[in-house]
Design an enzyme around this catalytic site. Structure first.
Site, PDB file in Angstrom:
ATOM      1  N   ARG A  73       0.838  -1.186   0.000  1.00  0.00           N
ATOM      2  CA  ARG A  73       0.000   0.000   0.000  1.00  0.00           C
ATOM      3  C   ARG A  73       0.877   1.242   0.000  1.00  0.00           C
ATOM      4  O   ARG A  73       1.981   1.231   0.525  1.00  0.00           O
ATOM      5  CB  ARG A  73      -0.901   0.023   1.250  1.00  0.00           C
ATOM      6  CG  ARG A  73      -2.099  -0.920   1.181  1.00  0.00           C
ATOM      7  CD  ARG A  73      -2.969  -0.798   2.428  1.00  0.00           C
ATOM      8  NE  ARG A  73      -2.278  -1.246   3.614  1.00  0.00           N
ATOM      9  CZ  ARG A  73      -1.707  -0.465   4.505  1.00  0.00           C
ATOM     10  NH1 ARG A  73      -1.761   0.856   4.390  1.00  0.00           N
ATOM     11  NH2 ARG A  73      -1.094  -0.974   5.544  1.00  0.00           N
ATOM     12  N   TYR A 201      -1.346  -3.624  -7.107  1.00  0.00           N
ATOM     13  CA  TYR A 201      -1.082  -4.358  -5.865  1.00  0.00           C
ATOM     14  C   TYR A 201      -2.250  -4.362  -4.868  1.00  0.00           C
ATOM     15  O   TYR A 201      -2.791  -3.293  -4.550  1.00  0.00           O
ATOM     16  CB  TYR A 201       0.177  -3.810  -5.145  1.00  0.00           C
ATOM     17  CG  TYR A 201       0.354  -4.530  -3.845  1.00  0.00           C
ATOM     18  CD1 TYR A 201       0.927  -5.796  -3.831  1.00  0.00           C
ATOM     19  CD2 TYR A 201      -0.173  -4.016  -2.669  1.00  0.00           C
ATOM     20  CE1 TYR A 201       0.978  -6.530  -2.662  1.00  0.00           C
ATOM     21  CE2 TYR A 201      -0.124  -4.747  -1.487  1.00  0.00           C
ATOM     22  CZ  TYR A 201       0.458  -6.001  -1.493  1.00  0.00           C
ATOM     23  OH  TYR A 201       0.485  -6.721  -0.343  1.00  0.00           O
ATOM     24  N   LYS A 210      -9.488  -2.400   1.887  1.00  0.00           N
ATOM     25  CA  LYS A 210      -9.198  -1.241   2.719  1.00  0.00           C
ATOM     26  C   LYS A 210      -9.975   0.002   2.249  1.00  0.00           C
ATOM     27  O   LYS A 210     -10.453   0.798   3.059  1.00  0.00           O
ATOM     28  CB  LYS A 210      -7.682  -0.962   2.760  1.00  0.00           C
ATOM     29  CG  LYS A 210      -6.877  -2.082   3.425  1.00  0.00           C
ATOM     30  CD  LYS A 210      -7.432  -2.408   4.746  1.00  0.00           C
ATOM     31  CE  LYS A 210      -6.723  -3.358   5.677  1.00  0.00           C
ATOM     32  NZ  LYS A 210      -5.645  -4.194   5.394  1.00  0.00           N
ATOM     33  N   HIS A 230     -10.227  -2.280  11.752  1.00  0.00           N
ATOM     34  CA  HIS A 230      -9.154  -3.144  11.233  1.00  0.00           C
ATOM     35  C   HIS A 230      -8.909  -4.266  12.248  1.00  0.00           C
ATOM     36  O   HIS A 230      -7.913  -4.269  12.956  1.00  0.00           O
ATOM     37  CB  HIS A 230      -7.897  -2.279  11.052  1.00  0.00           C
ATOM     38  CG  HIS A 230      -6.810  -2.922  10.249  1.00  0.00           C
ATOM     39  ND1 HIS A 230      -5.520  -2.437  10.239  1.00  0.00           N
ATOM     40  CD2 HIS A 230      -6.799  -3.981   9.405  1.00  0.00           C
ATOM     41  CE1 HIS A 230      -4.768  -3.173   9.438  1.00  0.00           C
ATOM     42  NE2 HIS A 230      -5.520  -4.119   8.931  1.00  0.00           N
ATOM     43  N   SER A 252      -1.002  -3.403  10.387  1.00  0.00           N
ATOM     44  CA  SER A 252      -0.672  -4.307   9.293  1.00  0.00           C
ATOM     45  C   SER A 252       0.590  -5.113   9.619  1.00  0.00           C
ATOM     46  O   SER A 252       1.568  -4.568  10.123  1.00  0.00           O
ATOM     47  CB  SER A 252      -0.445  -3.500   8.013  1.00  0.00           C
ATOM     48  OG  SER A 252      -1.617  -2.775   7.717  1.00  0.00           O
ATOM     49  N   CYS A 254       1.089  -7.306  11.909  1.00  0.00           N
ATOM     50  CA  CYS A 254       1.378  -7.419  13.343  1.00  0.00           C
ATOM     51  C   CYS A 254       0.641  -8.591  13.978  1.00  0.00           C
ATOM     52  O   CYS A 254       0.486  -8.646  15.198  1.00  0.00           O
ATOM     53  CB  CYS A 254       1.063  -6.112  14.061  1.00  0.00           C
ATOM     54  SG  CYS A 254       2.218  -4.799  13.637  1.00  0.00           S
ATOM     55  N   ASP A 281      -9.050  -9.664   9.241  1.00  0.00           N
ATOM     56  CA  ASP A 281      -8.536  -8.328   8.916  1.00  0.00           C
ATOM     57  C   ASP A 281      -9.521  -7.198   9.195  1.00  0.00           C
ATOM     58  O   ASP A 281      -9.121  -6.136   9.627  1.00  0.00           O
ATOM     59  CB  ASP A 281      -8.120  -8.285   7.440  1.00  0.00           C
ATOM     60  CG  ASP A 281      -7.191  -7.119   7.111  1.00  0.00           C
ATOM     61  OD1 ASP A 281      -6.187  -6.946   7.814  1.00  0.00           O
ATOM     62  OD2 ASP A 281      -7.478  -6.378   6.152  1.00  0.00           O
ATOM     63  N   ARG A 381       2.100 -12.217  -0.469  1.00  0.00           N
ATOM     64  CA  ARG A 381       0.802 -12.579   0.117  1.00  0.00           C
ATOM     65  C   ARG A 381       0.177 -13.786  -0.560  1.00  0.00           C
ATOM     66  O   ARG A 381       0.505 -14.129  -1.695  1.00  0.00           O
ATOM     67  CB  ARG A 381      -0.165 -11.395  -0.033  1.00  0.00           C
ATOM     68  CG  ARG A 381       0.348 -10.106   0.614  1.00  0.00           C
ATOM     69  CD  ARG A 381      -0.518  -9.652   1.728  1.00  0.00           C
ATOM     70  NE  ARG A 381       0.088  -8.613   2.543  1.00  0.00           N
ATOM     71  CZ  ARG A 381      -0.415  -8.217   3.705  1.00  0.00           C
ATOM     72  NH1 ARG A 381      -1.512  -8.758   4.166  1.00  0.00           N
ATOM     73  NH2 ARG A 381       0.182  -7.281   4.414  1.00  0.00           N
TER      74      ARG A 381
HETATM   75  P1  GTP Z   1      -2.083  -7.646   7.537  1.00  0.00           P
HETATM   76  O1  GTP Z   1      -2.614  -8.685   6.632  1.00  0.00           O
HETATM   77  O2  GTP Z   1      -1.023  -6.804   6.921  1.00  0.00           O
HETATM   78  O3  GTP Z   1      -3.152  -6.787   8.135  1.00  0.00           O
HETATM   79  O4  GTP Z   1      -1.239  -8.409   8.710  1.00  0.00           O
HETATM   80  P2  GTP Z   1      -1.694  -9.237   9.995  1.00  0.00           P
HETATM   81  O5  GTP Z   1      -1.952  -8.307  11.127  1.00  0.00           O
HETATM   82  O6  GTP Z   1      -2.757 -10.196   9.640  1.00  0.00           O
HETATM   83  O7  GTP Z   1      -0.341 -10.021  10.383  1.00  0.00           O
HETATM   84  P3  GTP Z   1       0.026 -11.573  10.243  1.00  0.00           P
HETATM   85  O8  GTP Z   1      -0.789 -12.437  11.149  1.00  0.00           O
HETATM   86  O9  GTP Z   1       0.039 -11.932   8.814  1.00  0.00           O
HETATM   87  O10 GTP Z   1       1.514 -11.566  10.818  1.00  0.00           O
HETATM   88  C1  GTP Z   1       2.517 -10.749  10.252  1.00  0.00           C
HETATM   89  C2  GTP Z   1       3.876 -11.231  10.677  1.00  0.00           C
HETATM   90  O11 GTP Z   1       3.977 -11.246  12.106  1.00  0.00           O
HETATM   91  C3  GTP Z   1       4.177 -12.642  10.198  1.00  0.00           C
HETATM   92  O12 GTP Z   1       5.497 -12.710   9.713  1.00  0.00           O
HETATM   93  C4  GTP Z   1       4.024 -13.469  11.447  1.00  0.00           C
HETATM   94  O13 GTP Z   1       4.845 -14.626  11.413  1.00  0.00           O
HETATM   95  C5  GTP Z   1       4.401 -12.517  12.572  1.00  0.00           C
HETATM   96  N1  GTP Z   1       3.677 -12.832  13.819  1.00  0.00           N
HETATM   97  C6  GTP Z   1       2.333 -13.039  13.943  1.00  0.00           C
HETATM   98  N2  GTP Z   1       1.992 -13.359  15.220  1.00  0.00           N
HETATM   99  C7  GTP Z   1       3.147 -13.325  15.934  1.00  0.00           C
HETATM  100  C8  GTP Z   1       3.451 -13.561  17.324  1.00  0.00           C
HETATM  101  O14 GTP Z   1       2.601 -13.846  18.157  1.00  0.00           O
HETATM  102  N3  GTP Z   1       4.768 -13.419  17.678  1.00  0.00           N
HETATM  103  C9  GTP Z   1       5.740 -13.100  16.770  1.00  0.00           C
HETATM  104  N4  GTP Z   1       6.999 -12.992  17.214  1.00  0.00           N
HETATM  105  N5  GTP Z   1       5.487 -12.893  15.458  1.00  0.00           N
HETATM  106  C10 GTP Z   1       4.205 -12.986  15.037  1.00  0.00           C
HETATM  107  C1  SPV Z   2      -2.764  -4.452   5.431  1.00  0.00           C
HETATM  108  O1  SPV Z   2      -1.787  -3.842   4.978  1.00  0.00           O
HETATM  109  O2  SPV Z   2      -3.284  -4.155   6.536  1.00  0.00           O
HETATM  110  C2  SPV Z   2      -3.323  -5.586   4.671  1.00  0.00           C
HETATM  111  C3  SPV Z   2      -2.859  -5.795   3.301  1.00  0.00           C
HETATM  112  O3  SPV Z   2      -4.191  -6.285   5.163  1.00  0.00           O
HETATM  113  S1  SPV Z   2      -3.582  -4.702   2.176  1.00  0.00           S
HETATM  114  O4  SPV Z   2      -4.718  -5.350   1.552  1.00  0.00           O
HETATM  115  O5  SPV Z   2      -2.554  -4.400   1.170  1.00  0.00           O
HETATM  116  O6  SPV Z   2      -4.027  -3.519   2.870  1.00  0.00           O
HETATM  117 MN    MN Z   3      -4.690  -5.599   7.275  1.00  0.00          MN
END
Ligand code: GTP
Ligand code: SPV
Ligand code: MN
Length: 597
Positions: A73, A201, A210, A230, A252, A254, A281, A381
């Site tokens: 983004r 993208y 979003k 979110h 994002s 996290c 999400d 992704r």
């Molecule tokens: P968006 O799709 O961007 O909104 O991201 P998200 O909030 O869904 O994050 P996601 O669960 O995909 O995790 C993002 C990164 O954080 C990945 O590389 C995970 O492996 C890492 N991660 C997720 N949960 C944990 C956790 O509890 N501890 C640690 N150390 N890393 C984590």
């Molecule tokens: C984020 O960045 O919080 C996502 C991926 O979930 S996107 O669809 O690119 O916003």
């Molecule tokens: Mn997201």
């Protein structure tokens, strides 16, 4: 060219206007049938836009690479175009709607020449439900069509549900030249319109996500008395079969997808606890007749971060993405025509192309320069169907949604925030959300690892003034007589060497169990300056490789660090401007007061 592609005159008139602007050679209405989708997949493969992967190992899966300059983004090119600047607020980029339409019209002009315009009628939430909102996205990209088919509910039934109403979100997308300098993601909340140009993208172009389900929806939610957040939505089923739901807002990349699909650790699994994913999400929340907040996930699939996803960290996500999935910017293993990413396993492919499509040498991987040396882009992704998720909640398609017991905020904080704490009440909880901060990630273009304020994980996604958004939160707490309790977590505290102290992932359930126990008044806590913190013995660490002392450290609150943070909060509030509710300044003053004691 016949632009009467639907039975709705408002839709047709708008399409005619857009056709005149972008000048396609052809128009195709996406009807949601598998036959049409399959024909589009074949076409995309014939042009190289997508690569069909190994049918035995990854049935119905495809690989797509975006342009190298177009992998996340772009927040600095994202605009909220309200007629008054102050309605967009200080945190958002703003452009005058007239000026923006004029500027972007030049970029759109003739951009579909020689191409097909795809008309995608889609619904966010279950078609025909009270929560449902409809959109139509016009795009020149088959990749976008195929992603929208997974991420939203697409089909002719959406047009039927819309009937002859003019109440739909008009989305126009053009890849144009994928020109970074002329990339714009613009929202016109007063016109129910989204214009996206010069990107191909994810979050920039899948306009239901979003752009609609957060930026436009948050604007509508304020007007209509509901919330677009979110947030993931997770159900925890106790051995007696009762399911309690938690929604959680993390910035994002996290950990939302991971928490949403977590597998209980053995100590809970053996007792019969189960977890169910409702969403990973986005959550839309409304006050029910019972005064509780009821949530739905308006999406129909997951656009998840690939790196770090593996059989230990998130087996459910991995299983979900093993069929019917589109992979974007991952590494291509040429030996068996499958995909790979950092953190999938310890066997990087020897004969592979990296996310840019270049021959990749895994031995050159350098953690300090991931973008240029990794096989998969850090923000690569998978787009996977919710229906393929092994732990999908049976309430996923329930039009009523699920009642939320707890709202959880969280972010990446190396030091300040403890593993978990509970706010004193809704107003204080809103304050806790408003002061959220997190280290930036690869999900958005720009520097990674810099701490920035990201209130409610919504900084890039609120479609109006941030101060007004906080006021809306405060108001919702008053409307909802049985509002959820509000908590804050931090899975990312590090030791002096920078290693994560808390094991995270499935073990985060240990923290969620304390949260649910608090919601039911079943466990005590220690009152600190920042909120209620668990007594160490109330977080079950049986079977973990961490000591009680470490847990005590994870739960500790460093008053000096927090006082420093207060200065940052004050600066941020000033930046947000004069619409910050007085209640939040009161909370800040009270926090400072408690910290100084
Ligand atoms: P968006 O799709 O961007 O909104 O991201 P998200 O909030 O869904 O994050 P996601 O669960 O995909 O995790 C993002 C990164 O954080 C990945 O590389 C995970 O492996 C890492 N991660 C997720 N949960 C944990 C956790 O509890 N501890 C640690 N150390 N890393 C984590
Ligand atoms: C984020 O960045 O919080 C996502 C991926 O979930 S996107 O669809 O690119 O916003
Ligand atoms: Mn997201």
């Amino acid at each position: 060219m016949n632009t009467n592609v639907t039975a709705n005159k408002y839709v047709n008139e708008w399409i005619a206007e857009m056709v005149e602007l972008v000048k396609p050679s052809d128009i195709v209405l996406i009807d949601g049938t598998e036959a049409q989708a399959e024909a589009l997949r074949k076409e995309a493969c014939s042009t190289g836009e997508m690569i069909k992967l190994n049918e035995t190992e990854l049935p119905n899966c495809y690989l797509h690479r975006t342009a190298i300059n177009d992998v996340a983004r772009v927040e600095n090119r994202t605009f909220i175009c309200t007629s008054k600047k102050e309605d967009a607020g200080n945190i958002n980029n703003w452009m005058d709607p007239k000026e923006c339409y004029a500027k972007l019209s030049k970029l759109y002009d003739g951009s579909y020449k020689g191409k097909t315009m795809y008309v995608i009628p889609y619904s966010m939430s279950v078609v025909g439900s009270d929560f449902a909102k409809y959109g139509i996205e016009l795009t020149d990209s088959i990749y976008v069509v195929l992603n929208m088919l997974i991420m939203t509910r697409v089909g002719l039934n959406v047009l039927e549900a819309l009937g002859d109403s003019a109440d739909f979100i008009k989305g126009l997308h053009a890849r144009a030249d994928i020109d970074e300098e002329n990339r714009y993601i613009c929202h016109f909340p007063e016109d129910n319109t989204i214009w996206s140009v010069n990107s191909g993208y994810g979050g920039n172009v899948l306009l239901g996500k979003k752009c609609f389900a957060l930026r436009i929806a948050s604007y509508l939610g304020r007007k209509e008395g509901w919330m677009a957040e979110h947030m993931l939505i997770l159900g925890i089923e106790s051995p007696d079969g009762e399911v309690k739901y938690i929604s959680a807002a993390f910035p994002s990349a996290c950990g939302k997808t991971n928490l949403a699909m977590l597998i209980p650790p053995e100590i809970y699994k053996s007792k019969g606890y189960k977890t169910w994913c409702v969403g990973d999400d986005i959550a839309w929340l409304r006050v029910g007749k019972d005064g509780r907040l009821w949530a739905v996930n308006p999406e129909n699939g997951f656009f998840g971060v690939a790196p770090g996803t593996n059989v230990n960290s998130n087996p459910n996500a991995l299983a979900t993405a093993m069929r019917d999935t589109i992979f974007t910017n991952v590494c291509h293993n040429l030996d068996n025509n499958t995909v790979w990413w950092e953190g999938l396993d310890k066997n990087p492919p020897k004969n592979a192309l990296n996310w840019k499509g270049e021959v990749w040498d895994y031995t050159k991987y350098d953690k300090a320069d991931k973008v240029n040396t990794s096989g998969a882009h850090p923000n690569s992704r998978f787009t996977a169907m919710a229906a393929n998720c092994p732990c999908l909640s049976d309430k996923f398609n329930d039009p009523a949604g699920v009642p939320i017991s707890a709202i959880v905020f969280g972010g990446r904080r190396a030091k300040t925030a403890p593993l978990v704490y509970q706010s004193f009440n809704w107003q204080h909880g809103t304050f806790v959300g408003s002061i959220m901060a997190s280290e930036t990630t690869a999900a958005a273009a720009g520097a990674v690892g810099v701490v920035r304020r990201d209130p409610m994980a919504m900084r890039p996604f609120v479609g109006y003034d941030m101060g007004d958004y906080w006021a809306h939160w405060l108001k919702m707490g008053k409307v909802a007589a049985n509002a959820p309790k509000i908590f804050h977590v931090n899975w990312f505290r590090t030791d002096d060497e920078g290693n994560f102290i808390w094991p995270g992932f499935g073990d985060n359930m240990r923290v969620l169990m304390w949260i649910l126990a608090r919601c039911e008044d079943k466990v005590g806590a220690t009152e600190t300056a920042i909120g209620y913190v668990p007594n160490p013995d109330d977080i079950d660490i049986t079977g973990l490789d961490i000591s009680r002392d470490t847990l005590v450290e994870l739960l500790s609150v460093d008053k000096a660090l927090w006082l420093e943070d207060c200065a940052g909060i004050e600066d941020f509030y000033k930046q947000v401007g004069d619409r910050v509710p007085a209640e939040l300044y009161d909370e800040l003053a009270a926090l400072k007061d408690r910290l100084s004691k």
